[in-house]
Motif scaffolding. Structure first.
Motif, PDB file in Angstrom:
ATOM      1  N   PHE A 172       6.067  15.051   7.145  1.00  0.00           N
ATOM      2  CA  PHE A 172       5.325  14.488   7.136  1.00  0.00           C
ATOM      3  C   PHE A 172       4.463  14.033   5.506  1.00  0.00           C
ATOM      4  O   PHE A 172       3.881  14.133   4.955  1.00  0.00           O
ATOM      5  CB  PHE A 172       3.772  15.901   7.199  1.00  0.00           C
ATOM      6  CG  PHE A 172       3.220  16.654   8.591  1.00  0.00           C
ATOM      7  CD1 PHE A 172       2.596  16.014   9.456  1.00  0.00           C
ATOM      8  CD2 PHE A 172       3.940  17.514   9.334  1.00  0.00           C
ATOM      9  CE1 PHE A 172       1.994  16.054  10.092  1.00  0.00           C
ATOM     10  CE2 PHE A 172       4.165  18.009  10.177  1.00  0.00           C
ATOM     11  CZ  PHE A 172       3.127  17.083  11.163  1.00  0.00           C
ATOM     12  N   CYS A 173       5.952  14.250   5.075  1.00  0.00           N
ATOM     13  CA  CYS A 173       5.958  13.817   3.645  1.00  0.00           C
ATOM     14  C   CYS A 173       5.442  12.683   3.501  1.00  0.00           C
ATOM     15  O   CYS A 173       4.706  12.443   1.985  1.00  0.00           O
ATOM     16  CB  CYS A 173       7.264  13.900   2.853  1.00  0.00           C
ATOM     17  SG  CYS A 173       8.566  13.185   3.670  1.00  0.00           S
ATOM     18  N   ARG A 174       5.582  10.779   4.396  1.00  0.00           N
ATOM     19  CA  ARG A 174       4.996  10.388   3.702  1.00  0.00           C
ATOM     20  C   ARG A 174       4.393  10.030   5.020  1.00  0.00           C
ATOM     21  O   ARG A 174       3.957   8.663   4.723  1.00  0.00           O
ATOM     22  CB  ARG A 174       6.681   9.602   4.850  1.00  0.00           C
ATOM     23  CG  ARG A 174       7.633   9.234   3.164  1.00  0.00           C
ATOM     24  CD  ARG A 174       9.037   8.043   3.795  1.00  0.00           C
ATOM     25  NE  ARG A 174       8.616   6.887   4.107  1.00  0.00           N
ATOM     26  CZ  ARG A 174       8.205   5.995   3.593  1.00  0.00           C
ATOM     27  NH1 ARG A 174       8.254   6.068   2.362  1.00  0.00           N
ATOM     28  NH2 ARG A 174       8.134   5.100   4.255  1.00  0.00           N
ATOM     29  N   LEU A 175       3.393  10.939   5.065  1.00  0.00           N
ATOM     30  CA  LEU A 175       1.970  10.174   6.623  1.00  0.00           C
ATOM     31  C   LEU A 175       0.868   9.988   5.959  1.00  0.00           C
ATOM     32  O   LEU A 175       0.573  10.414   4.801  1.00  0.00           O
ATOM     33  CB  LEU A 175       2.105  11.785   7.234  1.00  0.00           C
ATOM     34  CG  LEU A 175       1.529  11.273   8.490  1.00  0.00           C
ATOM     35  CD1 LEU A 175       2.327  10.294   9.624  1.00  0.00           C
ATOM     36  CD2 LEU A 175       1.079  12.390   9.413  1.00  0.00           C
ATOM     37  N   CYS A 176       0.740   8.176   6.458  1.00  0.00           N
ATOM     38  CA  CYS A 176      -0.411   8.518   5.510  1.00  0.00           C
ATOM     39  C   CYS A 176      -1.798   7.963   6.844  1.00  0.00           C
ATOM     40  O   CYS A 176      -3.013   7.990   6.462  1.00  0.00           O
ATOM     41  CB  CYS A 176      -0.275   7.282   5.255  1.00  0.00           C
ATOM     42  SG  CYS A 176       1.244   7.000   4.353  1.00  0.00           S
ATOM     43  N   CYS A 188       0.666  -0.896  -0.428  1.00  0.00           N
ATOM     44  CA  CYS A 188      -0.130  -0.176   0.076  1.00  0.00           C
ATOM     45  C   CYS A 188       0.535   1.233  -0.114  1.00  0.00           C
ATOM     46  O   CYS A 188       0.609   2.643   0.108  1.00  0.00           O
ATOM     47  CB  CYS A 188      -1.432   0.139   1.484  1.00  0.00           C
ATOM     48  SG  CYS A 188      -1.842  -1.095   1.740  1.00  0.00           S
ATOM     49  N   TYR A 189       2.167   1.016   0.739  1.00  0.00           N
ATOM     50  CA  TYR A 189       3.036   2.212  -0.050  1.00  0.00           C
ATOM     51  C   TYR A 189       4.196   2.392  -1.048  1.00  0.00           C
ATOM     52  O   TYR A 189       4.837   2.983  -0.630  1.00  0.00           O
ATOM     53  CB  TYR A 189       3.682   2.091   1.933  1.00  0.00           C
ATOM     54  CG  TYR A 189       3.032   2.210   3.047  1.00  0.00           C
ATOM     55  CD1 TYR A 189       1.487   3.007   3.580  1.00  0.00           C
ATOM     56  CD2 TYR A 189       2.376   1.294   3.586  1.00  0.00           C
ATOM     57  CE1 TYR A 189       1.029   3.109   4.478  1.00  0.00           C
ATOM     58  CE2 TYR A 189       1.913   0.579   5.021  1.00  0.00           C
ATOM     59  CZ  TYR A 189       1.520   1.828   5.331  1.00  0.00           C
ATOM     60  OH  TYR A 189      -0.108   1.614   6.199  1.00  0.00           O
ATOM     61  N   LYS A 190       4.082   1.721  -1.853  1.00  0.00           N
ATOM     62  CA  LYS A 190       5.288   1.885  -2.694  1.00  0.00           C
ATOM     63  C   LYS A 190       5.204   3.094  -3.436  1.00  0.00           C
ATOM     64  O   LYS A 190       5.323   3.612  -3.901  1.00  0.00           O
ATOM     65  CB  LYS A 190       4.428   0.402  -2.848  1.00  0.00           C
ATOM     66  CG  LYS A 190       4.675  -0.910  -3.078  1.00  0.00           C
ATOM     67  CD  LYS A 190       4.711  -1.388  -4.319  1.00  0.00           C
ATOM     68  CE  LYS A 190       5.103  -2.950  -3.488  1.00  0.00           C
ATOM     69  NZ  LYS A 190       4.575  -4.181  -4.855  1.00  0.00           N
ATOM     70  N   ALA A 191       3.869   3.531  -3.539  1.00  0.00           N
ATOM     71  CA  ALA A 191       3.790   4.970  -4.201  1.00  0.00           C
ATOM     72  C   ALA A 191       4.643   5.487  -3.595  1.00  0.00           C
ATOM     73  O   ALA A 191       4.558   7.497  -4.341  1.00  0.00           O
ATOM     74  CB  ALA A 191       2.178   5.405  -3.751  1.00  0.00           C
ATOM     75  N   LEU A 192       4.662   6.098  -2.272  1.00  0.00           N
ATOM     76  CA  LEU A 192       5.287   7.071  -1.346  1.00  0.00           C
ATOM     77  C   LEU A 192       7.317   7.214  -2.204  1.00  0.00           C
ATOM     78  O   LEU A 192       7.994   6.280  -1.916  1.00  0.00           O
ATOM     79  CB  LEU A 192       5.043   6.917  -0.120  1.00  0.00           C
ATOM     80  CG  LEU A 192       4.070   6.648   0.569  1.00  0.00           C
ATOM     81  CD1 LEU A 192       3.644   6.105   2.089  1.00  0.00           C
ATOM     82  CD2 LEU A 192       3.237   7.689  -0.031  1.00  0.00           C
ATOM     83  N   SER A 214      -1.586   6.539  -2.530  1.00  0.00           N
ATOM     84  CA  SER A 214      -1.273   5.816  -0.821  1.00  0.00           C
ATOM     85  C   SER A 214      -2.071   6.058  -0.407  1.00  0.00           C
ATOM     86  O   SER A 214      -3.750   7.547  -0.207  1.00  0.00           O
ATOM     87  CB  SER A 214      -0.596   6.498  -0.189  1.00  0.00           C
ATOM     88  OG  SER A 214       0.380   6.438  -1.189  1.00  0.00           O
ATOM     89  N   PRO A 215      -3.145   5.256   0.969  1.00  0.00           N
ATOM     90  CA  PRO A 215      -3.540   5.121   1.672  1.00  0.00           C
ATOM     91  C   PRO A 215      -3.890   6.736   2.432  1.00  0.00           C
ATOM     92  O   PRO A 215      -2.150   7.727   3.302  1.00  0.00           O
ATOM     93  CB  PRO A 215      -3.734   4.361   2.815  1.00  0.00           C
ATOM     94  CG  PRO A 215      -2.298   3.876   2.668  1.00  0.00           C
ATOM     95  CD  PRO A 215      -1.354   4.095   0.932  1.00  0.00           C
ATOM     96  N   HIS A 216      -5.105   7.137   2.697  1.00  0.00           N
ATOM     97  CA  HIS A 216      -4.505   8.636   3.759  1.00  0.00           C
ATOM     98  C   HIS A 216      -5.489   8.504   5.084  1.00  0.00           C
ATOM     99  O   HIS A 216      -6.878   8.683   4.495  1.00  0.00           O
ATOM    100  CB  HIS A 216      -4.785   9.458   3.113  1.00  0.00           C
ATOM    101  CG  HIS A 216      -3.213  10.434   2.063  1.00  0.00           C
ATOM    102  ND1 HIS A 216      -3.620   9.432   0.616  1.00  0.00           N
ATOM    103  CD2 HIS A 216      -2.382   9.880   2.181  1.00  0.00           C
ATOM    104  CE1 HIS A 216      -2.220   9.942   0.878  1.00  0.00           C
ATOM    105  NE2 HIS A 216      -1.881  10.753   1.674  1.00  0.00           N
TER     106      HIS A 216
END
Length: 1230
Positions: free
Chosen positions: A494-498, A412-416, A535-537
Motif C-alpha cells: 500500500f505504500c505507493r497506492l493512490c 502526479c506521482y513524482k512525490a511517491l 500525491s493523489p489519493h
C-alpha cells in the motif's frame, strides 16, 4: 420581410427584430412607449422597493431589471442563479435587446401584467433546413470526409458573421416556427448582389440541406390560422405574434430571497441551500435529467407555454384536448441524485479522456458514454473520491477510461517513493469479474503508457502468495481475500497506492465486509505513514445498490466524495425515505386511506396512486364525501395538466394539505418531484414503484449525516396498502423493503415465504445447478431455476438399469468436463459394455459411403448421426432457430446423447440414423463430486482448478461410489483413479478427485452438501409412499413401460424436465471403499411411513364441489386429479397426510384445482355434468363430512371462483349429513 440583426451566435441561433409592422411584431414606436412607461414606473417605485421586489426568483421567471449599459429598465428572463457571499447574482436575458447581463438579486423587479402585453422585440432565428457539417478523420482507415455534425464549427460561424456584417440590406422569408424559433431563408444584399445565405453556406461546404418535415408550418399557413396552436413533438406550431415570449423553463430553481433557501424543482439538478448551511462544501443535488443531449419534455413544455402566453396569466382555463400531455408518459426518464454539482460529459469528443483512448474507443465502436458514465467520468478523471450507484453499476466502464486517463499523468506521482507497488488497486467480488476487468485493462493499455497490470487470484497455498512478483506493476486486479493473502508476504503493497477501486461495492460489503474494511484501514494508515500530501489519493466505489455500510465507508475513509445515484429506488434509500406497509383487506382500503390522511402532518403534499381510472374515481369520491379537498387526474379526467400544476404549486393554508389522486400514466406529464408523501392505493409493480418514488425526489435527504440528523431529516414517506390481491408483485416489493431495512408486517413475510417456497412460476424450470453442485443457492430469490422437487415432473419414468446396481462401486468415464466437480460421461459395464459394441457397429455402418445419407428435414428432438473427425456419434437436435428454418443451410444445436456435451453444426452434416442404432437409451450421465466447494464464498469454480481437473480425468476410467441419484444426475463420493495389479490381486489408488481439488488451494470442504440434498428429496419419499398404495393410472404406467426402451421418449422427458430418482446405496469392499466415508443405506421404513387421513369438509353447487382440508399449517401440499379419483398429500410438522379418494361421480380433471388459503388447503372439483351429488365418495369415510359453515351460500364468504348459486339439499345428502353429525365425535387423525 426586412429585419435588423441584434445578436449573432451561429447559423443555428441569431437574434433579429422586424423593421416593419406586421403580424409578427408591433411598431417600433410601441416599444419606445413601453420603455418610457417602464422607466417612469420603476423609477418612482424606488422609494418603496419591497412593493415591486419579488419574494422569490427562479430560473425561467419573467422579470424587469435595470441595464447599466442601456441606461433603462428592460424586460428579462432569468437564466441562472449564482450564490455569492452575501447575495445572489442573477444572469438575465434581455428579451427586447437579445443581450445577457448580470445583476444582483436586490435589483430584480416584478414584471407587471400591463408591461407584458406586446411580444418580445428580439426574435430568435435559425437558417431553415440548413444543418452543420464537419470534416471527419478516420484514423483507422486513414481517410477524411465531410459528415453531419451536432454543432457549427468556428470556420462556419466566422464566415456567417462576416457575411452579415457587410450587406446593405437583410431580408428573411419565414418558413416555419419550431421550438420558439423562426426557421427562415436569409437573404443579404452585398454590392447590389442578392445572396441566399442558406445556399451560400451549403455551396461552400459549411452546411448541408435537411429533408423537409411533413408537418412543418409555412408562412402561407399563417394567413389561414392565427390562433394559438401547440402540436406534439417534434414540431411545435404557435402564433408567431406570441412565439417569442420565452417558455417557462421545465427546469427551475426557486430561491427565497429572504431566507436564502433553494428549493429544487422537477427536471434539473440544483443546489439545496439554507441560511444555516451555506458554508458547507457538500450540497445535495437531486433531479431527473432528460436523456442526453438535453431535450425538453414537449408535452409539459407545451402546457406551460400556453399558460405563459395567455393574455391573463393569473387566470386558468381548460384546454379542450389535453391528450398530448399523456402521450409520452411511459417513456423512461433519466434520473440523477448528486451530492455535488457535476457538469456531465455526454459526448465522447468532449469527455475527459486522453486522445489515444478516445480513438481506441471509436475504433471499437464504443457507443457511450451512457447517462451514468457522463456523470461519473468527470470527477473520476479529476482524481476525486466517487460513489456511483446505478442500474449499470456492475459495468467496469464506469471507472476504467477516466482512471486510465489519470494514470497517464506521470507528474502526479513524482512525490511517491521509488519502492515497488501498484498505483491502482481494483477489488472485485469474484475471480470471474476480476478476469473481465483485467482483460479490459489489457485491451486499452495498448493505447497508453505501459502499466503492466496483474491479475492476482490466490488460493490457500501460502507458497503461491510468496512467489508473486509485483515489480513494475502499476495496476493490480484482485479480490479482497486474495489481496489479504498477498499482503501477508508483501507488506509494502500500500505504500505507493493512490487509487483504490471497489467494484460491485454492495456485493463486496455483503460477502466480504470484514476484509474490505481491513483493506480500507490499511490504505488509510499507509497514506498517513507515507505523508504524501502532494500525491493523489482516491477511493472509487461503484455498484447497483445503496446500503448503510456504504455510508459508513464514506464517513470513515472518503473525503467529500461525489455521490452519483441514477437508480431512483436506491436514491430513496440514500435519501432516508420512510417506507410504511399497511396491511388491510381490499374492502378496507378506503377507510385505511382516510385514517392515514387524518394522521398526516399538516402542510403536506400527498400523492395517492391508483392502478386504474375507476379506482382513481372511487378514491376521489371517497375523499370528497369526507370533506377532504383533493385533485384528480387521469386520461379521462376533465382537468388538464396546467390546471393541476397550478393548484399543486399553490401554497396551502396552515393545518391543511394538498391531495392529488392520479394514475401512473400521468406521472411524467405532471413532472411532480416535490411531494412529501406517496400513498400506493393500488399496489405497485417493482418497475413502477421507483417512478412513484421519484415524485418525492426533491425531499430526499443527504444520506451521509449522523443518524440523529437522519431521523430529523426524514420528511418523505411512502405508504403501501397491502391487500389479499397484492400477490403478483408482493415478492419483488418485499425484497426492496428488506433492502431498505423497512419495518415489514408479518403478513407480508408469511405470504412471501410461501410464494418463495412454492415457486409456482418456476415449476417448469430445471433444478438449480448451484443447488445440485453445492447443496445451496445463494441467490435463490433471483435465480430463474427451480429449488424444489416437482412431484409431477421429477418422478423418474425410466431409470436406466446401470443406475440401480447391486451395492458396490461403479466404473465411470468422464467425457465432458463442465467444471471442477461437474462432469458428463458414461457408466461402464466391465462385464458387458453394450455401448462399446454399438459404437463399433455405428462406425462400421457409416464407413460405407452409401450409408452417409444427409437429412433433408431436420426435426427437433429427433436422433441423427454425426461425423466428427474419424468417429461417428449419436446426436439429438435440441434447438432450431426459427429464423433459419426457411434457409437451405442453417445451424442447429445438438446434444451428444452418449457424452452429454452440446454443440452447433450445419444441418447438412446430420446423417440419417437407422432405428437399430436408436434402441440403446442415451448413455450420458451427469456426475457431481460431493462435499467440496470453491473458497471465499465463490459460486463458480476458478478456471485454474477446472483446467487442472479437466487434464487429469477426461477420458480416463475412474472408480466411484454413487451416494445419491436424482433423475440423470449421480452424486459420487469418492471418485478415484485406481490401477489394477492383477498379479497381486489388488488395486492402487493414484488420486482422489476431491483431494486433488482441495490440493489446489482453490477448494474447501462442504460438509452440508449431502445433508441439503437429502432434505430436497422429502417430496420424493412422499410420492413413493402414495404410489405404493395405489397408482393413479395403471394405463399410464403400462404405456411408460412399453416406451422404456425408446430413446426418443427418454430424451423428450429429459428435455422437458430433469427426471428424478432418489436413492442411497452402500457398496461392498472396493478400491474406493477405503477412501470414502461411506453413508449408511437409508432405512426402508422411510418408504413405509405411516400416513394420516385428514379431516375434509365439502359442499357443492350445480357446477362444482369444494373440499376444505382441515390441516393446521399445511406444507408440501400436492394434489393429483383424474376422472374419478383425487389423491391429496401434505405435511404438517412431523405428520404426513394422505387422502386417496375415489369419487362418486366423474369430474373434469383439467378444470379442477387447489389452493392454499389461510394455511388451509381448498380443493375445487369441476363436475363433468351439472347437477347435485348425493354423496362425495363411492365408499363412506368417517373423516369426510358436509361443511355446515357454508351450507347456505358459501359464495358470500369466499372469493374463490367456483360458482354463484346456492347449495342444493337432497334426501341422500340429508342422510349423509345426519351420519356425519353422528360420527363427528369419532373423527381424528388416527
Amino acid at each position: 420581410m426586412e429585419i435588423l440583426l441584434l445578436e449573432i451566435e451561429d447559423p443555428g441561433c441569431f437574434w433579429v427584430t422586424l423593421k416593419e409592422c406586421g403580424p409578427y411584431a408591433v411598431n417600433e414606436t410601441e416599444y419606445k412607449n413601453l420603455n418610457a412607461e417602464m422607466n417612469q414606473f420603476y423609477d418612482q417605485s424606488c422609494q418603496d422597493v419591497n412593493e415591486v421586489k419579488p419574494p422569490m426568483v427562479e430560473e425561467g421567471q419573467v422579470c424587469v431589471v435595470f441595464s447599466q449599459k442601456l441606461k433603462c429598465w428592460c424586460r428579462a428572463v432569468i437564466k441562472s442563479i449564482m450564490s455569492c457571499t452575501d447575495h445572489y447574482q442573477i444572469e438575465c436575458f434581455l428579451v427586447d435587446y437579445a443581450k445577457y447581463i448580470i445583476v444582483k438579486s436586490n435589483d430584480i423587479r416584478v414584471a407587471l401584467e400591463a408591461f407584458m402585453q406586446i411580444p418580445y422585440r428580439a426574435k430568435k432565428c435559425r437558417l431553415y433546413r440548413t444543418k452543420p457539417v464537419t470534416l471527419h478523420i478516420d484514423f483507422c482507415e486513414d481517410t477524411a470526409k465531410i459528415v453531419p455534425a451536432k454543432r457549427w464549427d468556428s470556420a462556419a460561424t466566422r464566415y456567417f458573421q462576416n457575411l452579415l456584417k457587410a450587406p446593405t440590406q437583410v431580408k428573411a422569408k419565414l418558413c416555419a416556427v419550431e421550438d420558439n424559433t423562426f426557421d427562415v431563408f436569409l437573404y443579404v444584399t452585398v454590392k447590389d448582389e442578392k445572396v441566399c445565405v442558406n445556399d451560400d453556406l451549403v455551396a461552400k461546404n459549411f452546411a448541408r440541406f435537411e429533408e423537409a418535415k411533413e408537418n412543418t408550418w409555412s408562412s402561407e399557413d399563417h394567413q389561414e390560422n392565427q390562433t394559438l396552436n401547440v402540436v406534439s413533438f417534434p414540431v411545435k406550431i404557435v402564433n408567431p405574434t406570441l412565439a417569442f415570449k420565452p417558455v417557462l423553463f421545465l427546469e427551475k430553481v426557486s430561491t427565497n430571497l429572504e431566507t436564502g433557501l433553494a428549493v429544487p424543482s422537477s427536471f434539473l439538478e440544483t443546489y439545496k441551500r439554507s441560511s444555516t448551511d451555506l458554508s458547507e462544501s457538500t450540497v445535495s443535488i437531486v433531479g431527473a435529467i432528460p436523456p442526453l443531449p438535453l431535450k425538453e419534455n414537449t408535452a409539459v413544455c407545451s402546457d406551460r407555454l400556453q399558460q405563459f402566453l395567455n393574455s391573463d396569466p393569473l387566470k386558468t382555463h381548460v384546454i379542450e384536448n389535453d391528450q398530448q400531455s399523456f402521450q409520452n408518459c411511459n417513456e423512461e426518464r433519466n434520473f440523477v441524485c448528486l451530492s455535488n454539482k457535476i457538469e456531465p460529459s455526454s459526448v465522447l469528443e468532449t469527455a475527459p479522456l486522453y486522445d489515444d483512448l478516445k480513438k481506441e474507443l471509436i475504433r471499437k465502436r464504443f457507443s457511450g458514454p451512457n447517462f451514468t458514465e457522463s456523470y461519473c467520468w468527470p470527477p473520476v478523471a479529476r482524481g476525486c473520491d466517487v460513489v456511483a450507484i446505478s442500474y449499470q453499476g456492475n459495468d467496469p466502464f464506469l471507472y476504467i477510461p477516466p482512471v486510465l486517463t489519470f494514470l497517464q499523468s506521470t507528474s502526479c506521482y513524482k512525490a511517491l517513493s521509488n519502492r515497488n507497488g501498484p498505483l491502482a488497486l481494483i477489488l472485485c467480488p469474484g475471480w470471474k469479474k476480476a478476469q473481465l476487468v483485467f482483460e479490459l485493462l489489457k485491451t486499452y493499455e495498448r493505447c497508453s503508457r505501459q502499466l503492466h497490470p496483474m491479475l492476482v487470484i490466490l488460493g490457500q497455498n501460502k507458497e503461491e502468495a510468496r512467489r508473486v512478483k509485483i515489480r513494475g506493476c502499476e495496476v493490480i486486479v484482485t479480490t479482497p481475500c486474495s489481496l489479504l493473502r498477498l499482503f501477508e508476504y508483501h507488506t509494502l503493497l500500500f505504500c505507493r497506492l493512490c487509487h483504490l477501486i471497489l467494484d460491485e461495492i454492495e456485493v463486496l460489503l455483503s460477502d466480504t465486509t470484514e476484509q474490505v474494511f481491513t483493506i480500507l484501514d490499511y490504505y488509510k494508515k499507509a497514506i498517513i505513514a507515507e505523508e504524501c500530501e502532494y500525491s493523489p489519493h482516491q477511493v472509487i466505489a461503484v455498484g447497483t445498490r445503496w446500503n448503510k455500510r456504504i455510508a459508513q465507508m464514506i464517513k470513515e475513509f472518503m473525503n467529500d466524495p461525489y455521490i452519483v445515484i441514477t437508480a431512483v429506488e436506491e436514491a430513496s434509500i440514500y435519501g432516508n425515505v420512510q417506507q410504511v406497509v399497511q396491511p388491510c383487506t381490499n374492502s378496507e382500503r378506503t377507510a385505511v386511506l382516510l385514517k392515514i390522511l387524518d394522521f398526516t402532518d399538516s402542510n403536506q403534499k400527498v400523492l395517492v396512486f391508483a392502478n386504474s381510472v375507476n379506482e382513481a374515481e372511487v378514491v376521489h369520491k371517497a375523499l370528497k364525501s369526507n370533506s377532504i379537498f383533493s385533485l384528480k387526474i387521469h386520461k379521462e379526467s376533465e382537468f388538464n395538466v396546467k390546471y393541476i400544476l397550478e393548484q399543486w404549486t399553490k401554497k396551502c393554508s396552515s393545518g391543511s394539505h394538498i391531495v392529488l389522486v392520479l394514475t401512473d400514466d400521468c406521472m411524467q406529464s405532471l413532472g411532480i418531484t416535490d411531494a412529501t408523501c406517496v400513498i400506493h392505493f393500488g399496489f405497485p409493480s417493482p418497475r413502477i414503484f421507483g417512478q412513484r418514488l421519484h415524485s418525492m425526489s426533491d425531499n430526499f435527504c443527504n444520506g451521509i449525516k449522523d443518524s440523529s440528523v437522519d431521523r430529523e431529516c426524514t420528511k418523505a414517506r411512502s405508504v403501501i396498502l397491502l391487500t389479499e390481491n397484492s400477490a403478483c408483485n408482493a415478492l419483488g416489493i418485499l425484497r426492496y423493503l428488506q433492502h431498505a431495512e423497512a419495518e415489514i408486517p408479518p403478513e407480508l413475510h408469511d405470504f412471501a415465504a410461501k410464494t418463495l417456497e412454492a415457486e409456482q412460476h418456476k415449476w417448469s424450470r430445471p433444478l438449480c445447478r448451484y443447488l445440485k453442485t453445492f447443496g445451496i443457492c445463494k441467490n435463490r430469490t433471483v435465480c430463474p431455476d427451480r429449488h424444489q422437487i416437482n412431484l409431477q415432473m421429477d418422478v423418474s419414468q425410466n431409470i436406466p438399469d446401470k443406475m440401480i446396481q447391486t451395492p458396490g462401486c461403479v466404473t465411470i468415464l468422464p467425457l465432458h468436463i463442465v467444471n471442477a466437480t461437474n462432469y458428463f460421461g458414461r457408466i461402464v459395464d466391465k462385464q458387458k459394455d453394450e455401448y462399446a459394441t454399438l459404437a463399433e457397429e455405428i462406425n462400421e455402418y457409416f464407413k460405407k459411403p452409401n450409408n452417409k445419407i444427409s437429412v433433408k428435414n431436420v426435426e427437433k428432438l429427433a436422433f441423427y448421426g454425426l461425423c466428427e473427425k474419424t468417429l461417428f456419434h449419436r446426436v439429438q437436435v435440441v434447438e432450431i432457430s426459427p429464423k433459419e428454418e426457411d434457409n437451405l443451410f442453417f445451424k442447429v444445436k445438438i446434444k451428444y446423447i452418449d457424452e452429454g456435451r452440446t454443440s452447433q453444426v450445419q444441418n447438412y452434416q446430420l446423417l440419417h440414423l437407422p432405428a437399430e442404432f436408436q434402441c440403446l437409451p442415451p448413455q450420458a450421465v451427469e456426475f457431481i463430486v460431493c462435499r467440496v466447494k470453491p473458497i471465499d464464498n465463490e459460486i463458480e469454480w476458478n478456471s485454474k482448478v477446472t483446467h487442472y481437473i479437466h487434464d487429469k480425468i477426461k477420458g480416463k476410467l475412474h472408480e466411484a461410489k454413487i451416494v445419491h441419484t436424482l433423475g440423470n444426475t449421480a452424486w459420487v463420493d469418492p471418485m478415484v483413479r485406481a490401477t489394477r495389479l492383477p498379479d497381486l490381486k489388488m488395486s492402487i489408488v493414484e488420486y482422489n478427485v476431491r483431494s486433488e481439488i482441495l490440493s489446489t488451494g482453490l477448494g474447501t470442504d462442504n460438509p452440508e452438501h449431502l445433508t441439503q440434498l437429502q432434505k430436497l428429496c422429502r417430496h420424493m419419499k412422499a410420492l413413493d409412499h402414495a404410489e405404493s398404495l395405489e397408482p393413479l393410472s395403471i394405463k399410464e404406467d403400462a404405456d411408460d413401460a412399453e416406451n422404456a426402451s425408446d430413446p426418443q421418449n427418454v430424451s423428450a422427458r429429459e428435455n422437458s424436465a430433469e427426471n428424478s430418482n432418489s436413492s442411497e446405496i452402500t457398496f461392498e469392499t472396493h478400491p474406493c471403499g477405503g477412501v470414502a466415508q461411506a453413508k449408511e443405506v437409508e432405512d426402508s421404513t422411510l418408504h413405509q411411513r405411516k400416513s394420516f387421513f385428514p379431516e375434509i369438509k365439502w359442499f357443492q353447487n350445480e357446477d362444482t364441489v369444494k373440499m376444505r382440508v382441515k390441516i393446521a399449517s399445511v406444507a408440501d401440499c400436492q394434489c393429483e386429479f383424474s376422472k374419478e379419483k383425487v389423491v391429496f398429500s401434505a405435511c404438517s410438522g412431523d405428520k404426513f397426510y394422505l387422502a386417496d379418494m375415489e369419487l362418486h361421480q366423474y369430474i373434469l380433471a383439467e378444470k379442477s384445482s387447489y389452493v392454499i388459503k389461510d394455511q388451509e388447503a381448498v380443493i375445487v372439483l369441476a363436475k363433468e355434468e351439472k347437477g347435485t351429488w348425493c354423496k362425495l365418495l363411492k365408499n363412506k369415510n368417517l373423516h369426510v363430512s358436509l361443511d355446515l359453515e357454508h351450507w347456505e351460500d358459501f359464495e358470500d364468504k369466499s372469493s374463490f371462483p367456483v360458482g354463484t348459486t346456492k347449495l342444493y339439499c337432497t334426501d341422500a345428502v340429508t342422510e349423509e349429513l345426519v351420519d356425519s353429525l353422528e360420527d363427528s365425535e369419532t373423527e381424528s387423525d388416527d
